[in-house]
Design a protein around this motif. Structure first.
Motif, PDB file in Angstrom:
ATOM      1  N   CYS A   1       0.620  -4.459   3.753  1.00 28.23           N
ATOM      2  CA  CYS A   1      -0.776  -4.310   4.168  1.00 28.23           C
ATOM      3  C   CYS A   1      -1.078  -5.036   5.481  1.00 28.23           C
ATOM      4  O   CYS A   1      -0.228  -5.719   6.044  1.00 28.23           O
TER       5      CYS A   1
ATOM      6  N   ARG B   1       0.857  -1.188   0.000  1.00 29.50           N
ATOM      7  CA  ARG B   1       0.000   0.000   0.000  1.00 29.50           C
ATOM      8  C   ARG B   1       0.890   1.233   0.000  1.00 29.50           C
ATOM      9  O   ARG B   1       1.961   1.232   0.597  1.00 29.50           O
TER      10      ARG B   1
ATOM     11  N   ILE C   1     -13.385   2.067   2.018  1.00 30.69           N
ATOM     12  CA  ILE C   1     -12.701   1.840   0.743  1.00 30.69           C
ATOM     13  C   ILE C   1     -13.478   2.548  -0.347  1.00 30.69           C
ATOM     14  O   ILE C   1     -14.719   2.474  -0.390  1.00 30.69           O
TER      15      ILE C   1
ATOM     16  N   GLU D   1     -13.428   2.955  -4.607  1.00 25.98           N
ATOM     17  CA  GLU D   1     -12.846   2.576  -5.881  1.00 25.98           C
ATOM     18  C   GLU D   1     -12.802   3.780  -6.803  1.00 25.98           C
ATOM     19  O   GLU D   1     -13.680   4.651  -6.720  1.00 25.98           O
TER      20      GLU D   1
ATOM     21  N   ASP E   1     -12.541   4.144   7.996  1.00 23.67           N
ATOM     22  CA  ASP E   1     -12.652   2.712   7.734  1.00 23.67           C
ATOM     23  C   ASP E   1     -13.486   2.482   6.467  1.00 23.67           C
ATOM     24  O   ASP E   1     -14.465   1.754   6.466  1.00 23.67           O
TER      25      ASP E   1
ATOM     26  N   TRP F   1      -8.186   1.444  -5.939  1.00 21.87           N
ATOM     27  CA  TRP F   1      -8.991   1.826  -4.789  1.00 21.87           C
ATOM     28  C   TRP F   1      -8.104   2.512  -3.758  1.00 21.87           C
ATOM     29  O   TRP F   1      -6.900   2.381  -3.768  1.00 21.87           O
TER      30      TRP F   1
ATOM     31  N   TYR G   1      -8.078   3.566   0.609  1.00 20.81           N
ATOM     32  CA  TYR G   1      -8.656   3.228   1.907  1.00 20.81           C
ATOM     33  C   TYR G   1      -8.326   4.335   2.888  1.00 20.81           C
ATOM     34  O   TYR G   1      -7.192   4.819   2.941  1.00 20.81           O
ATOM     35  N   CYS G   2      -9.332   4.732   3.670  1.00 21.40           N
ATOM     36  CA  CYS G   2      -9.142   5.729   4.726  1.00 21.40           C
ATOM     37  C   CYS G   2      -9.230   5.019   6.072  1.00 21.40           C
ATOM     38  O   CYS G   2     -10.268   4.428   6.405  1.00 21.40           O
ATOM     39  N   TYR G   3      -8.138   5.051   6.841  1.00 18.55           N
ATOM     40  CA  TYR G   3      -8.106   4.428   8.155  1.00 18.55           C
ATOM     41  C   TYR G   3      -9.051   5.130   9.131  1.00 18.55           C
ATOM     42  O   TYR G   3      -9.670   4.488   9.973  1.00 18.55           O
TER      43      TYR G   3
ATOM     44  N   SER H   1      -3.899   1.053  -3.037  1.00 21.07           N
ATOM     45  CA  SER H   1      -3.288  -0.230  -3.340  1.00 21.07           C
ATOM     46  C   SER H   1      -2.153  -0.002  -4.320  1.00 21.07           C
ATOM     47  O   SER H   1      -2.264   0.788  -5.255  1.00 21.07           O
TER      48      SER H   1
END
Length: 64
Positions: free
Chosen positions: A22, A11, A60, A62, A58, A51, A53-55, A44
């Motif tokens: 990851c 990532r 995803i 695309e 939470d 896509w 992702y935001c921590y 990714s």
């Protein structure tokens, strides 16, 4: 690779550009990076995957 462990996927942090393993990888370096630096968004680095992702949220998303 430096630590001699296997990684599953990579990532890339969208704040600083570092590429790390990851959460499916044993060391979960990207999760630790995001917690330590407050850099919330990764994409990714796998071919064909589009896509992010935001921590924090939470979530995803695309993209094309």
């Amino acid at each position: 690779m430096k630590e001699g462990t296997e990684w599953v996927h990579l990532r890339t942090c969208q704040t600083c550009g570092v590429t790390l393993c990851c959460d499916s990888s044993p060391m979960q370096h990207m999760s630790h990076h995001c917690k330590e630096t407050s850099h919330p968004v990764v994409i990714s680095s796998e071919t064909g995957e589009k896509w992010l992702y935001c921590y924090v949220d939470d979530m995803i998303v695309e993209y094309s």
